[in-house]
Design a protein around this motif. Structure first.
Motif, short mmCIF file in Angstrom:
data_model
loop_
_atom_site.label_atom_id
_atom_site.label_comp_id
_atom_site.label_asym_id
_atom_site.label_seq_id
_atom_site.Cartn_x
_atom_site.Cartn_y
_atom_site.Cartn_z
N VAL A 183 0.86 -1.19 0.00
CA VAL A 183 0.00 0.00 0.00
C VAL A 183 0.90 1.24 0.00
O VAL A 183 1.87 1.30 0.74
N GLY A 184 0.56 2.21 -0.87
CA GLY A 184 1.38 3.42 -0.90
C GLY A 184 1.70 3.82 -2.32
O GLY A 184 0.95 3.50 -3.25
N THR A 185 2.82 4.49 -2.49
CA THR A 185 3.18 4.97 -3.83
C THR A 185 4.25 4.08 -4.42
O THR A 185 5.23 3.75 -3.74
N ASP A 186 4.08 3.70 -5.68
CA ASP A 186 5.05 2.86 -6.38
C ASP A 186 6.38 3.61 -6.47
O ASP A 186 6.43 4.77 -6.89
N VAL A 187 7.47 2.93 -6.09
CA VAL A 187 8.79 3.59 -6.04
C VAL A 187 9.20 4.11 -7.41
O VAL A 187 9.70 5.23 -7.54
N ASN A 188 9.00 3.28 -8.46
CA ASN A 188 9.55 3.64 -9.77
C ASN A 188 8.64 4.57 -10.57
O ASN A 188 9.12 5.48 -11.22
N SER A 189 7.33 4.31 -10.54
CA SER A 189 6.46 5.09 -11.42
C SER A 189 5.77 6.25 -10.70
O SER A 189 5.18 7.12 -11.32
N MET A 450 12.40 -4.76 0.17
CA MET A 450 12.67 -5.88 -0.75
C MET A 450 12.28 -5.50 -2.16
O MET A 450 13.02 -5.74 -3.12
N GLU A 451 11.10 -4.91 -2.28
CA GLU A 451 10.61 -4.56 -3.61
C GLU A 451 11.55 -3.56 -4.28
O GLU A 451 11.92 -3.70 -5.44
N GLU A 452 11.98 -2.56 -3.49
CA GLU A 452 12.85 -1.53 -4.05
C GLU A 452 14.15 -2.14 -4.55
O GLU A 452 14.61 -1.85 -5.66
N ASN A 453 14.74 -3.03 -3.71
CA ASN A 453 16.02 -3.63 -4.11
C ASN A 453 15.87 -4.61 -5.26
O ASN A 453 16.75 -4.71 -6.11
#
Length: 506
Positions: A183-189, A450-453
């Motif tokens: 939940v939150g803002t997607d890191v890349n987009s 984890m998702e970011e890495n």
């Protein structure tokens, strides 16, 4: 060796000035109080006090902020043990056995185990920081996104192994945690995900709100659901404030193991103190119980001493990446980097050479601070336990109120109070279903990292998944995770694991 001695003598010369000792004391005292109040973690406090450090000399400012940080690691264990509320995220594991000990009237020994374990681990962590900061800088440079991702996979599998009760429930809890972390803002987009057009959800779900809801409010609802005569009330006799000889015999090896684990995991960016507390608890559980020893989850002193030592050692060694690389491994260290920038100090490898008084003064102040914490906290154990003789009907509204104030103060947002209330009901449901909430919290914390890495690693390798196995450190961590998983899934070990948890009433 002579270098180390010269550096430390410079550090002590800086730290022992009256002004710096005073600020270390203020930091430790504030840290302990903040740790004891559930919800107002060190991050919120340091953030609130950052402007106040403008006027202080840089060394004094950092010494005070560092004192708040490791002081709150101490204080967090106090509420975790006494009222089943982890005041700090790394005290989530201490709750499991510490609170059981308090219920049996052994709150004193549990607090003393936490305090002494933390003191020893803090001293060792500081020594490691002093001795290994320069060479460890080299190792830390070798960690890329792929390595971090593999490390976190290992952490999550460790949490499955750690959770009591059925493996399936533990895996489900981790999955729920990972999903909540999305939940939150997607890191890349930069696109909002699962926020259902609620503006407050675009920043993600607050860890503090969920932890307090699931642990604090969930426990309160469960307590109030029972008839009055069956409620957990702490009129339990408090037998002795200090641990017995037998306790010390069991604590010592656990503290040594926790210190070793915490010191090594604290260096790695990404929640060193938290991961090390979970890892230390897993390790203690794996070690065979001696005859006459209480099972884990029922008030085993090793389950308090090990993780507490680990999280304090991790808290001290997490200064290594911050001071040597300028990379903050956790939000508190990010604020410390902010404090250094306020004082025109560029964090990174050059701090050691360009500003040795600051670097070694901070390290020496940690020893002094750790000693102060023991001197402050051991006499206060009696006072904390006195608080527990307050009747539950007075205690629970106070806890509810404190949690609400604590959560509101982090973001000044009423929405967070609603979140705590909702997750209180969720926490109560978990208690009824016999699910262990600790893995959920670990999933929630590690999920976004984890998702970011993972995405960063795949971007760098142009979408080639083999990057996770072609890099030696990453491959090693994944192999370790796989071995852990296979061990848990072996039929003979599974039945043993289930037996171990049946005794706990899991």
């Amino acid at each position: 060796m002579t270098d180390l001695i010269n550096n430390l003598s410079l550090g002590f010369a800086t730290a022992v000035s009256l002004q710096n000792i005073l600020y270390a004391f203020i930091g430790c005292l504030l840290g302990t109080l903040i740790g004891v109040l559930p919800g107002i973690g060190p991050t919120a406090t340091i953030a609130m006090l950052l402007p106040a450090t403008y006027a202080l000399p840089p060394v004094a400012a950092l010494i005070m902020l560092a004192g708040i940080y490791y002081g709150s690691q101490y204080g967090g264990s106090t509420t975790a043990i006494l009222v089943n509320l982890p005041g700090e995220s790394s005290s989530v594991v201490t709750v499991i056995d510490g609170h059981q000990m308090a219920k049996q009237g052994r709150g004193g020994p549990a607090l003393a185990a936490a305090g002494l374990g933390s003191f020893f681990a803090g001293c060792v962590g500081t020594l490691i920081l002093a001795a290994f900061a320069p060479p460890l800088t080299e190792i830390a440079f070798k960690f890329g996104p792929a390595e971090y991702f593999s490390l976190m996979i290992l952490g999550l599998i460790g949490a499955v192994v750690l959770a009591s009760g059925s493996l399936l429930k533990a895996i489900c809890m981790i999955m729920v945690g990972l999903l909540l972390g999305l939940v939150g803002t997607d890191v890349n987009s930069g696109v909002a995900r699962y926020s259902f057009d609620i503006p407050e959800l675009t920043d993600g779900l607050g860890f503090i709100a969920i932890a307090m809801g699931v642990f604090g409010y969930g426990e309160i609802i469960a307590n109030l659901a029972r008839p009055e005569d069956e409620r957990e009330v702490f009129t339990a006799k408090v037998s002795g404030l200090m641990p017995t000889k037998e306790d010390f015999r069991r604590m010592l090896p656990a503290v040594l193991r926790g210190t070793a684990l915490g010191s090594s995991l604290g260096i790695l960016p990404g929640g060193g103190a938290l991961l090390s507390a979970f890892a230390a608890y897993t390790l203690e559980k794996k070690i065979k119980l001696k005859p006459g020893e209480v099972t884990f989850g029922k008030g085993n002193i090793r389950g308090v001493a090990g993780p507490e030592a680990a999280n304090n050692a991790g808290a001290q060694t997490s200064f290594i990446p911050m001071l040597t690389l300028g990379i903050p491994p956790n939000p508190v260290m990010a604020l410390m980097v902010g404090a250094m920038t306020i004082h025109n100090i560029q964090p990174g490898p050059q701090v050691m050479t360009s500003n040795p008084e600051l670097f070694w003064g901070l390290i020496a102040s940690m020893w002094i601070g750790n000693l102060m914490l023991v001197i402050l906290n051991l006499p206060l154990i009696g006072l904390w336990i006195k608080l527990l003789t307050i009747p539950y009907r007075w205690l629970f509204p106070a806890i509810v109120l404190f949690c609400a104030i604590g959560v509101y103060s982090t973001n000044n947002n009423v929405f967070d109070i609603w979140l705590v209330a909702i997750f209180g009901v969720v926490g109560y449901t978990f208690i009824k279903l016999g699910c262990e909430p600790a893995p959920l919290l670990l999933g929630l914390i590690l999920g976004p990292m984890m998702e970011e890495n993972l995405r960063r690693a795949l971007l760098l390798s142009r979408g080639d998944w083999s990057v996770f196995v072609s890099r030696p450190i990453s491959a090693g961590l994944l192999v370790a995770a796989l071995i852990l998983l296979l061990i848990v899934l072996l039929p003979s070990i599974r039945s043993k694991r289930e037996e171990a948890f049946v005794e706990e009433g899991g």
